[in-house]
Motif scaffolding. Structure first.
Motif, PDB file in Angstrom:
ATOM      1  N   ASP A 156     -10.040  12.154 -24.709  1.00 49.73           N
ATOM      2  CA  ASP A 156     -11.071  12.975 -25.356  1.00 49.73           C
ATOM      3  C   ASP A 156     -11.935  13.730 -24.356  1.00 49.73           C
ATOM      4  O   ASP A 156     -12.405  14.829 -24.642  1.00 49.73           O
ATOM      5  CB  ASP A 156     -11.965  12.099 -26.245  1.00 49.73           C
ATOM      6  N   SER A 157     -12.145  13.138 -23.186  1.00 47.75           N
ATOM      7  CA  SER A 157     -13.025  13.764 -22.192  1.00 47.75           C
ATOM      8  C   SER A 157     -12.240  14.509 -21.111  1.00 47.75           C
ATOM      9  O   SER A 157     -12.809  14.869 -20.085  1.00 47.75           O
ATOM     10  CB  SER A 157     -13.914  12.703 -21.552  1.00 47.75           C
ATOM     11  N   TRP A 167      -8.634   8.341 -20.934  1.00 45.57           N
ATOM     12  CA  TRP A 167      -9.755   9.032 -21.596  1.00 45.57           C
ATOM     13  C   TRP A 167      -9.309  10.424 -22.041  1.00 45.57           C
ATOM     14  O   TRP A 167      -9.711  11.439 -21.459  1.00 45.57           O
ATOM     15  CB  TRP A 167     -10.947   9.138 -20.649  1.00 45.57           C
ATOM     16  N   SER A 206     -10.329   4.670 -23.835  1.00 43.33           N
ATOM     17  CA  SER A 206     -10.445   5.060 -25.241  1.00 43.33           C
ATOM     18  C   SER A 206      -9.137   5.613 -25.803  1.00 43.33           C
ATOM     19  O   SER A 206      -9.062   5.939 -26.977  1.00 43.33           O
ATOM     20  CB  SER A 206     -11.546   6.115 -25.398  1.00 43.33           C
ATOM     21  N   GLY A 207      -8.119   5.719 -24.981  1.00 49.87           N
ATOM     22  CA  GLY A 207      -6.833   6.272 -25.420  1.00 49.87           C
ATOM     23  C   GLY A 207      -5.974   5.251 -26.135  1.00 49.87           C
ATOM     24  O   GLY A 207      -6.341   4.087 -26.330  1.00 49.87           O
TER      25      GLY A 207
END
Length: 191
Positions: free
Chosen positions: A128-129, A126, A148-149
């Motif tokens: 983005d987070s 992840w 999501s990576g």
């Protein structure tokens, strides 16, 4: 007369088979680097183990490959220049050229079978987070972790154990240690 011809033929076959074994191991190592590892299920309670921030490697890959390649070769060449012993040169070259790809294959097979996540896996999964898992990442009834990576970064993040840097360094420096300590001119090599 025929006896010498057969001996030469056996020696050529032996050398050819030795080269083929090393090429096969090297190609197998390169192929295993691309295989996906075992996907170990990560529980939400253990995610803290994999939330270390991503950092650059202390020893970059290009520097590692330089050390593990040229340090043993340097020891072999220095020894050869001092002794002019072609038998020692041949044997030591065969040993190191077999040990390195064989080490890579064994390390990769264990990595693929174990599938242990790297300490920075959450940041790979992840990005983005900032490594924080979203609520839907651990849905009930699903075995799959929803990341999501980048898929390549996530798969590489599941190849933590055993360390490739450590295994190649141990193989290379272990060879140098045994080669120098077993050499008749070991004292003269580094004095």
């Amino acid at each position: 007369m025929v006896h010498y011809g057969l001996k030469r033929h056996k020696n050529t076959f032996y050398q050819f088979s030795e080269v083929l074994i090393r090429i096969f191991l090297l190609l197998l190592f390169v192929e295993l680097e691309r295989w996906p590892p075992f996907v170990r299920k990560i529980q939400p309670e253990e995610l803290w183990l994999y939330r270390n921030p991503m950092t650059e490697s202390y020893v970059p890959a290009h520097l590692l490959w330089t050390f593990v390649t040229f340090v043993p070769l340097s020891a072999i060449v220095i020894s050869f220049l001092m002794t002019k012993n072609t038998v020692d040169l041949t044997i030591s070259s065969l040993v190191v050229s077999l040990a390195m790809p064989l080490n890579g294959v064994i390390t990769d097979i264990i990595k693929l079978a174990v599938g242990r996540p790297r300490p920075d896996f959450a940041y790979r999964c992840w990005p983005d987070s900032g490594g924080l898992a979203p609520v839907e990442a651990f849905k009930e009834g699903t075995e799959e972790l929803h990341c999501s990576g980048s898929q390549a970064m996530i798969m590489e993040g599941r190849k933590s154990f055993p360390s490739g840097h450590s295994s190649f360094s141990f193989c290379s420096w272990g060879f140098v240690f045994f080669y120098v300590s077993g050499s008749n001119n070991a004292i003269g090599l580094f004095i």
